[in-house]
Design an enzyme around this catalytic site. Sequence first.
Site, PDB file in Angstrom:
ATOM      1  N   GLY A  19       0.841  -1.205   0.000  1.00 35.82           N
ATOM      2  CA  GLY A  19       0.000   0.000   0.000  1.00 35.82           C
ATOM      3  C   GLY A  19       0.872   1.248   0.000  1.00 35.82           C
ATOM      4  N   VAL A  31      17.024   8.423  -1.222  1.00 32.62           N
ATOM      5  CA  VAL A  31      17.857   7.290  -1.664  1.00 32.62           C
ATOM      6  C   VAL A  31      18.678   7.719  -2.882  1.00 32.62           C
ATOM      7  CG1 VAL A  31      17.749   4.997  -2.752  1.00 32.62           C
ATOM      8  CG2 VAL A  31      16.372   5.474  -0.714  1.00 32.62           C
ATOM      9  N   VAL A  32      18.008   8.318  -3.844  1.00 32.27           N
ATOM     10  CA  VAL A  32      18.686   8.708  -5.085  1.00 32.27           C
ATOM     11  C   VAL A  32      19.760   9.763  -4.796  1.00 32.27           C
ATOM     12  CG1 VAL A  32      18.348   9.829  -7.336  1.00 32.27           C
ATOM     13  CG2 VAL A  32      16.706   8.111  -6.529  1.00 32.27           C
ATOM     14  N   ARG A  80       1.287  -5.253  -5.413  1.00 38.35           N
ATOM     15  CA  ARG A  80       1.505  -6.434  -4.563  1.00 38.35           C
ATOM     16  C   ARG A  80       1.684  -7.600  -5.533  1.00 38.35           C
ATOM     17  NH1 ARG A  80      -2.780  -3.641  -1.646  1.00 38.35           N
ATOM     18  NH2 ARG A  80      -1.957  -2.934   0.343  1.00 38.35           N
ATOM     19  N   ASP A 136      -0.452   2.293   8.338  1.00 39.16           N
ATOM     20  CA  ASP A 136      -0.911   1.507   9.493  1.00 39.16           C
ATOM     21  C   ASP A 136       0.067   1.607  10.674  1.00 39.16           C
ATOM     22  OD1 ASP A 136      -3.112   0.642   8.092  1.00 39.16           O
ATOM     23  OD2 ASP A 136      -2.173  -1.213   7.413  1.00 39.16           O
ATOM     24  N   HIS A 273      -9.639   5.251   1.371  1.00 40.76           N
ATOM     25  CA  HIS A 273      -8.326   5.510   0.777  1.00 40.76           C
ATOM     26  C   HIS A 273      -7.912   6.969   0.769  1.00 40.76           C
ATOM     27  CE1 HIS A 273      -9.035   1.401  -0.473  1.00 40.76           C
ATOM     28  NE2 HIS A 273      -7.729   1.317  -0.671  1.00 40.76           N
TER      29      HIS A 273
END
Length: 345
Positions: A19, A31-32, A80, A136, A273
């Site tokens: 998600g 990160v980049v 997923r 979550d 959502h």
Amino acid sequence: MKPQFENKVKRIGVLTSGGDAPGMNAAVRAVVRTAMYRGIECVGIRRGYSGLINGDVMRMDASSVAHIINRGGTILYTARSEEFRTKEGRAMAYRTCKLLGLDGLVCIGGDGTFSGALALSNEYPISVVGIPATIDNDIGCSHYSIGYDTAANTAIEAIDKLRDTMQSHERCSVIEVMGHHAGNLALYVGIATGATAVLVPEEPWDFEEHVAEKIRNARLAGRTHFMVVVAEGATQKVSSDHGGENVGGAGDQVAKLISSELGLDPRVTVLGHVQRGGSPTARDRVTATRMGYKAVNVLAEGGTNRIIVHEGGKVYDVDMVEGLQMQNSLNPDEQAVLTAMTQSY
Ligand code: F6P
């Protein structure tokens, strides 16, 4: 002047999986940019592990992560992948890593994302580091997951608005928030909005004990509107006297009993959502940036099978196997606070 680094990895991949969560983009950017800072090449893998299997990749540089720190969702898309759960799927994924010359992967997501990364690195010579990102906030080894603060604030803003109209009409509002298995978000949002009652998946609810008594006490104290926050995965105790017919979602089930047992005319709002979208808060942007930075440094220094965690204001890495074994639990301080706040009449 930029320091010289000795890197154990030359080219790494970054992906987002599961998600989505606000702040994922800020993590990808970090990160980049950290990779660039250290002289490591970085490849973006689209659509999580499906992209790794299918070779769905893009070269990442400063321009590909420009103006994304403030954007919700993930520019890398997410998915997923059932195929990645199979040995064959992971073999295909590793083939892509080999073709691209990747020696490290930063996997941004939840428990499922980390289990997938671990399976891959156990089977093939590739280093993996996970960054917790899920609204979550249910990663057992980390006190904080990217996206939680933004999602909580989105829910709080909506509930505050609902309170205005509930107060005007002297009504009861039942608000269903996300959380199939974890009640962290419901508990946190319930405290922040001064909810009359909060129901979580971790503790099956009994209508009399967890809802009716609280509403009755609030009524006796002169309250004329009531806010009940329900996690989508909250379930009713089987032994409950007031056996609710299983209609609709968790919110509907609670509302039905509030109507039949207490004679109120509740309104149900499923936030759904909407909680996963939106521009990340300062907390999510900064935490994501710190975690992305740490993840690349861990890989560059030869680390593998690590999860980046946040605890007590610190960002550090833990062993992935041990981290995955740690169970998520509700914050006991928050539970105690909620109990006091909902029983202080
Ligand atoms: O992101 C976590 C989560 O929002 C859960 O709380 C929720 O139950 C689930 O994802 C739903 O995700 P999807 O609709 O993408 O399957």
